[in-house]
Design an enzyme around this catalytic site. Structure first.
Site, mmCIF file in Angstrom:
data_model
loop_
_atom_site.group_PDB
_atom_site.id
_atom_site.type_symbol
_atom_site.label_atom_id
_atom_site.label_comp_id
_atom_site.label_asym_id
_atom_site.label_seq_id
_atom_site.Cartn_x
_atom_site.Cartn_y
_atom_site.Cartn_z
ATOM 1 N N GLU A 95 34.216 15.133 33.982
ATOM 2 C CA GLU A 95 35.065 15.506 32.861
ATOM 3 C C GLU A 95 34.205 15.597 31.608
ATOM 4 O O GLU A 95 33.219 14.876 31.464
ATOM 5 C CB GLU A 95 36.177 14.476 32.663
ATOM 6 C CG GLU A 95 37.172 14.434 33.811
ATOM 7 C CD GLU A 95 38.318 13.474 33.567
ATOM 8 O OE1 GLU A 95 39.470 13.879 33.763
ATOM 9 O OE2 GLU A 95 38.061 12.318 33.186
ATOM 10 N N ASN A 104 44.337 2.271 29.587
ATOM 11 C CA ASN A 104 43.331 1.685 28.693
ATOM 12 C C ASN A 104 42.871 2.612 27.573
ATOM 13 O O ASN A 104 42.450 2.155 26.523
ATOM 14 C CB ASN A 104 42.134 1.156 29.492
ATOM 15 C CG ASN A 104 41.451 2.226 30.323
ATOM 16 O OD1 ASN A 104 42.064 3.216 30.721
ATOM 17 N ND2 ASN A 104 40.183 2.036 30.609
#
Length: 487
Positions: free
Chosen positions: A468, A161
């Site tokens: 992250e 995606n």
């Protein structure tokens, strides 16, 4: 306008179908057809890596590891900075490439490229800032010195995606920390990953530091790589189901894992919210990448006093979106990634309608070529409908009515996931109070977009492990080493 007129340079799919990228070399192969979801037509054919190919990638990463580890942080920084600059220079071409293989609207693809490039700029700066520690022991017996060392060869698995951003969000901190990597992108969108490798090569990344392979056998390939004792890190973005399997596999060799998994984001709108601001935020939180995002608003909980106006406003905006091929500059909502994705969305919508929900716009797949599902708004959705608990990953906004603050919090937390949540209220105290009681790793307050390279991205519960981005992202790729020093 045709595709042909927009596929020069880095936008040309054939440029990125040159082979596996192992040890700085392109290895010819075939076996994976890359399809344009806007039409169903084939764009290119990329190699289908075997277990042997994957282990050769580990060999290449090992051969480059000691040299890259010894490279000065400033030098690593300059390479990442140059990579950022090259992405910026080729931004329009990369955006077109993403739209071709992913289907997302060109405006979304341009946003992704800018976002993805920023990870290289951010970690170019963080490469020179890894902290250490020096202090006395409380007993005074010795000194404590703590250093941070690269964790080692890292396997990076990215989804379809956000084919550029999910790669840079992992490659950036790994390289900044001094690790070599093997990137396995999704087979639906591999061209962007190979384009990134080509740009990295141009930026000065040494052979073997970044390796890229595509495969239709992700299970055996991943298992073989994780079983290799030289591999010490797995960073995965994808579904919770696959994440569970990978955690079990990594446990066999006690490989460190970072997991960014599924989401089921609640979007709470209180009576005192600014209606237009809430609708603006809803469109961003729901329709970014046509809803194919883990942070996408999945459940809209709207307080009774503003509910009807919110439904009417969102219906009007969703119905007005232009549907079309992603690479058409006028498109606002592109196709879904595969026919299977359309089938899942249609199943969830059909189940909700069968249980009493009503589609105020959309509600059925579009006929013709390509994998299109229209922007859809559902009202009167039962809280026990499947769409309330499953991640939609599409342009569907189910709306639920609530009465009290406590009810909203209970509904928001009624899920195994905890990645993102959104709260709209002009009472900042209420928004912060509600936000503190919602189980999520990220919260947008009066804002429909929260992703930022400088912020820690990740979730709680079954939405993942680790973070992250931000100053914490590089910590996922280092290990603390303690020296007990006698003076």
């Amino acid at each position: 306008m045709t595709i042909k007129t927009r596929t020069s340079g880095y936008a040309d799919p054939s440029l990125h179908a040159q082979g596996l990228y192992i040890g700085g070399k392109w290895e010819k192969g075939s076996g994976i057809a890359v399809v344009d979801p806007s039409s169903g037509d084939s764009l290119a054919d990329v190699p289908d890596a075997s277990v042997e190919d994957a282990l050769r990638a580990v060999d290449a990463a090992e051969a480059a590891a000691s040299g890259w580890r010894a490279t000065a942080p400033r030098q690593r920084s300059e390479i990442l900075r140059r990579w950022f600059q090259l992405m910026s220079e080729h931004a329009e071409e990369l955006a077109t490439l993403i739209s071709l293989e992913n289907g997302k609207a060109l405006s979304d693809a341009c946003g992704e490229v800018a976002y993805a490039a920023e990870f290289f700029r951010w970690y170019a700066e963080e490469a020179t800032r890894l902290p250490g520690e020096y202090r006395h022991t409380p007993s005074g017996s010795h000194q404590i010195l703590v250093d941070h060392e690269p964790i080692g060869i890292s396997l990076l698995i990215t989804p379809w995606n956000f084919p550029a951003a999910m790669a840079t969000r992992k490659i950036g901190p790994a390289l900044a920390a001094g690790c070599t990597v093997i990137l396995k992108p999704a087979s639906e969108t591999p061209l962007t990953a190979y384009a990134m490798a080509r740009l990295g090569e141009e930026a000065g990344v040494p052979p073997g530091v970044v390796n890229v392979l595509t495969t239709t056998s992700p299970g055996p390939v991943t298992s073989a790589v994780l079983a290799d004792p030289r591999v010490r890190k797995l960073s995965f973005t994808g579904s919770t189901g696959v994440g569970r399997l990978l955690l079990a596999e990594a446990a066999k060799t006690v490989v460190s894992c970072s997991m960014e998994l599924g989401g089921n984001a609640p979007f709470l709108v209180f009576d005192d919210a600014d209606l237009e601001a809430a609708l603006d935020g809803a469109m961003v939180a729901k329709m970014r990448n046509a809803g194919e995002a883990c942070t996408a608003a999945n459940r809209f909980y709207v307080q009774a006093g503003i509910h009807d106006a919110f439904v009417a406003g969102l219906t009007e905006r969703m119905a007005a979106l232009k549907i079309g091929a992603g690479y058409d500059p006028e498109t606002q909502c592109g196709p879904m990634i595969t026919p299977k994705a359309v089938e899942k969305i249609n199943r969830l919508v059909g189940d909700a309608i069968a249980l009493g929900a009503r589609a105020t716009t959309g509600g059925a797949p579009l006929p013709g070529s390509g994998y299109f599902y229209p922007p859809t708004v559902l009202e009167n959705v039962p809280v026990d409908a499947a769409i309330a608990s499953e991640e939609i990953f599409g342009p569907v906004a189910p709306i639920y009515r609530f009465e009290t603050e406590g009810e909203a919090i209970r509904l928001a937390n009624n899920t195994d996931y905890g990645l993102a949540a959104y709260v709209y209220s002009q009472d900042l105290g209420r928004a912060m109070r509600v936000g503190s009681r919602i189980d999520s790793g990220m919260l947008g307050i009066n804002r429909g977009l929260m992703s930022d390279p400088a912020a820690p991205f990740g979730g709680v519960k079954q939405s993942g492990i680790g973070r992250e981005g931000g100053v914490t992202g590089i910590q996922e790729f280092v290990e603390a080493k303690y020296y007990a020093v006698e003076f």
